[in-house]
Design a protein around this motif. Structure first.
Motif, PDB file in Angstrom:
ATOM      1  N   ILE A 171       0.640  -1.136  -0.203  1.00  0.00           N
ATOM      2  CA  ILE A 171      -0.143   0.112   0.484  1.00  0.00           C
ATOM      3  C   ILE A 171       1.027   1.392   0.090  1.00  0.00           C
ATOM      4  N   ALA A 172       0.364   2.362  -0.668  1.00  0.00           N
ATOM      5  CA  ALA A 172       1.456   3.843  -0.439  1.00  0.00           C
ATOM      6  C   ALA A 172       0.300   4.906  -0.350  1.00  0.00           C
ATOM      7  N   ILE A 173       0.856   5.829   0.645  1.00  0.00           N
ATOM      8  CA  ILE A 173       0.173   6.584   0.656  1.00  0.00           C
ATOM      9  C   ILE A 173       0.397   8.503   0.135  1.00  0.00           C
ATOM     10  N   VAL A 174      -0.515   9.498  -0.617  1.00  0.00           N
ATOM     11  CA  VAL A 174      -0.149  10.619  -0.880  1.00  0.00           C
ATOM     12  C   VAL A 174      -0.951  11.071  -0.339  1.00  0.00           C
ATOM     13  N   ARG A 175      -0.536  12.273   0.530  1.00  0.00           N
ATOM     14  CA  ARG A 175      -0.913  12.900   1.177  1.00  0.00           C
ATOM     15  C   ARG A 175      -1.125  14.521   0.309  1.00  0.00           C
ATOM     16  N   VAL A 176      -2.269  15.198   0.599  1.00  0.00           N
ATOM     17  CA  VAL A 176      -2.568  15.952  -0.086  1.00  0.00           C
ATOM     18  C   VAL A 176      -3.029  17.188   0.310  1.00  0.00           C
ATOM     19  N   SER A 177      -2.116  18.673   0.962  1.00  0.00           N
ATOM     20  CA  SER A 177      -2.483  19.789   2.038  1.00  0.00           C
ATOM     21  C   SER A 177      -2.496  21.027   0.512  1.00  0.00           C
ATOM     22  N   GLY A 178      -4.298  21.533   1.232  1.00  0.00           N
ATOM     23  CA  GLY A 178      -3.984  23.523   0.612  1.00  0.00           C
ATOM     24  C   GLY A 178      -5.343  23.572   0.358  1.00  0.00           C
ATOM     25  N   PRO A 179      -5.834  24.820  -0.629  1.00  0.00           N
ATOM     26  CA  PRO A 179      -6.623  25.168  -0.704  1.00  0.00           C
ATOM     27  C   PRO A 179      -7.832  24.698  -1.616  1.00  0.00           C
ATOM     28  N   GLN A 180      -6.888  23.859  -2.685  1.00  0.00           N
ATOM     29  CA  GLN A 180      -7.675  23.196  -3.987  1.00  0.00           C
ATOM     30  C   GLN A 180      -7.675  21.505  -3.699  1.00  0.00           C
ATOM     31  N   VAL A 181      -7.905  20.780  -3.055  1.00  0.00           N
ATOM     32  CA  VAL A 181      -8.050  20.125  -2.196  1.00  0.00           C
ATOM     33  C   VAL A 181      -9.482  19.327  -3.028  1.00  0.00           C
ATOM     34  N   PRO A 182     -10.630  20.156  -2.167  1.00  0.00           N
ATOM     35  CA  PRO A 182     -12.156  20.022  -3.092  1.00  0.00           C
ATOM     36  C   PRO A 182     -11.341  19.814  -5.034  1.00  0.00           C
ATOM     37  N   GLN A 183     -10.776  20.886  -5.277  1.00  0.00           N
ATOM     38  CA  GLN A 183     -10.772  20.271  -7.029  1.00  0.00           C
ATOM     39  C   GLN A 183     -10.058  18.752  -7.193  1.00  0.00           C
ATOM     40  N   VAL A 184      -9.187  18.839  -6.284  1.00  0.00           N
ATOM     41  CA  VAL A 184      -8.330  17.342  -6.434  1.00  0.00           C
ATOM     42  C   VAL A 184      -8.916  16.414  -6.763  1.00  0.00           C
ATOM     43  N   LEU A 185      -9.777  16.132  -5.685  1.00  0.00           N
ATOM     44  CA  LEU A 185     -10.343  14.838  -5.342  1.00  0.00           C
ATOM     45  C   LEU A 185     -11.781  14.941  -6.512  1.00  0.00           C
ATOM     46  N   GLU A 186     -12.410  15.984  -6.676  1.00  0.00           N
ATOM     47  CA  GLU A 186     -13.937  16.289  -6.997  1.00  0.00           C
ATOM     48  C   GLU A 186     -13.151  15.287  -8.669  1.00  0.00           C
ATOM     49  N   ALA A 230      -6.196  15.678   1.591  1.00  0.00           N
ATOM     50  CA  ALA A 230      -6.924  14.804   1.454  1.00  0.00           C
ATOM     51  C   ALA A 230      -5.707  13.419   1.320  1.00  0.00           C
ATOM     52  N   GLU A 231      -5.869  12.392   1.700  1.00  0.00           N
ATOM     53  CA  GLU A 231      -5.441  11.016   1.303  1.00  0.00           C
ATOM     54  C   GLU A 231      -5.292   9.849   0.979  1.00  0.00           C
ATOM     55  N   PHE A 232      -5.378   9.650  -0.353  1.00  0.00           N
ATOM     56  CA  PHE A 232      -5.300   8.183  -1.245  1.00  0.00           C
ATOM     57  C   PHE A 232      -4.103   7.626  -0.871  1.00  0.00           C
ATOM     58  N   GLN A 233      -4.671   6.674  -1.055  1.00  0.00           N
ATOM     59  CA  GLN A 233      -4.348   4.882  -0.493  1.00  0.00           C
ATOM     60  C   GLN A 233      -5.080   4.109  -1.637  1.00  0.00           C
ATOM     61  N   LEU A 234      -3.905   3.699  -2.298  1.00  0.00           N
ATOM     62  CA  LEU A 234      -3.503   2.945  -2.928  1.00  0.00           C
ATOM     63  C   LEU A 234      -2.485   1.689  -3.514  1.00  0.00           C
ATOM     64  N   HIS A 235      -2.442   0.847  -4.305  1.00  0.00           N
ATOM     65  CA  HIS A 235      -0.957   0.000  -4.227  1.00  0.00           C
ATOM     66  C   HIS A 235       0.219   0.639  -4.679  1.00  0.00           C
ATOM     67  N   GLY A 236       0.803   0.051  -4.129  1.00  0.00           N
ATOM     68  CA  GLY A 236       2.560   0.627  -3.968  1.00  0.00           C
ATOM     69  C   GLY A 236       3.161   0.060  -4.802  1.00  0.00           C
ATOM     70  N   GLY A 237       3.085  -0.056  -6.125  1.00  0.00           N
ATOM     71  CA  GLY A 237       3.603  -0.136  -7.716  1.00  0.00           C
ATOM     72  C   GLY A 237       4.180   1.254  -7.896  1.00  0.00           C
ATOM     73  N   ARG A 238       5.250   1.387  -8.457  1.00  0.00           N
ATOM     74  CA  ARG A 238       6.204   2.692  -8.705  1.00  0.00           C
ATOM     75  C   ARG A 238       5.540   2.814 -10.067  1.00  0.00           C
ATOM     76  N   ALA A 239       4.950   2.369 -10.763  1.00  0.00           N
ATOM     77  CA  ALA A 239       4.287   2.991 -11.565  1.00  0.00           C
ATOM     78  C   ALA A 239       2.552   3.775 -11.545  1.00  0.00           C
ATOM     79  N   VAL A 240       2.155   2.470 -10.436  1.00  0.00           N
ATOM     80  CA  VAL A 240       0.782   3.188 -10.398  1.00  0.00           C
ATOM     81  C   VAL A 240       1.012   4.582  -8.976  1.00  0.00           C
ATOM     82  N   ILE A 241       1.927   4.802  -8.145  1.00  0.00           N
ATOM     83  CA  ILE A 241       2.474   6.371  -7.780  1.00  0.00           C
ATOM     84  C   ILE A 241       3.114   7.058  -8.427  1.00  0.00           C
TER      85      ILE A 241
END
Length: 442
Positions: A20-35, A80-91
């Motif tokens: 598993i890989a966790i990618v973290r995003v922080s800042g005012p544009q997080v809602p737009q990123v999620l959408e 926002a945090e995304f928990q996804l598969h931890g392969g290099r290509a996925v990240i």
């Protein structure tokens, strides 16, 4: 209108590939990123299974998305945090999608924690505790770091700061009402009593924390002695691996070799040094010079020799234990108590007597670190600022008869010093040095 801070992102988990890989995003544009990536905003603080999709390239991965609206997040911003598969290509695919969104950029080391500090989620001592927790190698280091992360020093320092402010308020009230006869004198006495009590408390905290800074760095133990005494063999025995080259030829070890150990929760660095002798080879001469300097700067020296001897070519007052090696050849086992220095008889090859030596090292570490585990002060920065605070409080007491304004000014200096400890004043010059030591994604 002030500009919005950029929205940052980073990998917050270990190096790929991983389950598993966790990618973290922080800042005012997080809602737009999620959408944009999820097609919708997930429910706040609810793990939601989504298909991450890049508008340009299509689906990226099936992942779990979490949204933490400001200010109820780790950084105080939208996160926002995304928990996804931890392969290099996925990240890489997710990062490529994030790069295409205007206003986003990769995070710098420690930037998430710095934003948490700037948004009042952590004080500076808690941020330092988080860094120490990440880098803790032993259980005792972990417990000390966790206390700082939980705010033990910060809460105590905040209390000290509040008490100094209260004392200064009394004195300034006396200044304001100086035309009311005895009002100034009546207010000065309780203020100075509070200052004296507070100074004693901070001094006791500093005294109890004398060795706790070293718990972060570890105990430095140098193995020294003449050539071919078995120093590298002992290092390998204690490290439980072949960390140093062992040879019957004298002068094999020429450079410093370090091994980090966890002895009953105490961090210990073992240092294997070149054999100390008069050498003709220039390379060995440099090794001997470095060995002598490193041994004299250590916290403890294990002087290894085959024979019982009182001669050691070391200067300084570093504690020195004499260790007679190769008892498998001489037939003598255990530790002796004769003389002023602790003496041990061991075989680094067979392990005889080594357990006694290790037990003694654990006892030495326990005595050396003393109350470090319960101490509040663990960094030189803490000690320096609290020492400045004590000095200012002492000057305030000593100058009580020289004018209320002078006493109040000394208390302002004390408040400023404690404020710098917490990060409550302008400390821009120290923030970069602290947060750049963090990992990316923290």
């Amino acid at each position: 209108m002030p500009l919005q801070p950029p929205t940052i992102y980073a990998l917050a988990s270990g190096r790929p590939p991983a389950a598993i890989a966790i990618v973290r995003v922080s800042g005012p544009q997080v809602p737009q990123v999620l959408e944009r990536l999820c097609g919708r905003l997930p429910q706040p603080r609810t793990a939601t299974l989504v298909t991450l999709t890049s508008p340009g390239t299509g689906p990226i991965d099936q992942a779990v998305a979490l949204w933490f609206p400001a200010p109820h997040s780790a950084t105080g911003e939208d996160v926002a945090e995304f928990q996804l598969h931890g392969g290099r290509a996925v990240i890489a695919a997710l990062f490529a999608a994030l790069e295409k969104i205007d206003g986003l950029r990769p995070a710098e080391p420690g930037e998430f924690t710095r934003r948490a500090f700037e948004n009042g989620k952590l004080d500076l001592t808690e941020a330092e505790g988080l860094d120490d927790l990440i880098h803790a190698d032993t259980d005792r280091q972990r417990r000390q770091a966790l206390r700082h992360l939980q705010g033990l020093l910060g809460h105590r320092a905040e209390s000290w700061r509040a008490q100094i402010i209260e004392a200064m308020a009394l004195i300034e009230a006396g200044i304001d009402f100086s035309d009311e006869g005895d009002v100034s004198t009546e207010l000065m006495a309780p203020a100075l009593a509070r200052v004296a009590s507070l100074r004693t408390e901070i001094e006791e905290t500093l005294a109890a924390s004398a060795q706790s800074e070293r718990l972060r760095e570890g105990l430095q133990v140098a193995i020294a002695g003449p050539p071919n005494a078995g120093k590298s063999t002992l290092l390998n025995r204690l490290a439980r691996r072949e960390a140093a080259i062992v040879s019957p030829h004298a002068g094999t070890t020429r450079d410093i070799i370090e091994v980090h150990l966890d002895l009953d929760g105490y961090p210990v660095t073992l240092i294997d040094t070149a054999g100390l002798r008069d050498a003709s080879d220039p390379v060995e001469q440099e090794g001997v010079r470095r060995a002598r300097a490193r041994a004299e700067a250590a916290d403890l020296v294990l002087w290894l020799d085959e024979a019982e001897s009182n001669a050691t070519p070391l200067a300084g007052e570093v504690p020195l234990w004499r260790v007679r090696n190769k008892i498998d050849l001489a037939g003598k086992v255990g530790a002796s108590t004769g003389g002023s220095d602790p003496a041990f008889a061991i075989s680094a090859v067979t392990g005889e007597g080594v357990d006694q030596l290790v037990a003694a090292l654990v006892g030495f570490a326990s005595d050396y670190f003393g109350g470090g585990e319960a101490a509040l002060v663990s960094r030189a920065r803490h000690r320096v600022l609290l020492t400045e605070t004590v000095a200012a409080l002492k000057r305030a007491e000593d100058r009580a008869g020289q004018g209320d304004e002078i006493v109040a000014e000394e208390l302002r200096i004390a408040i400023h010093a404690v404020g710098r400890l917490l990060g409550r004043v302008d400390v821009e010059e120290i923030l970069d040095s602290i947060f750049r030591e963090f990992c990316i994604g923290k």
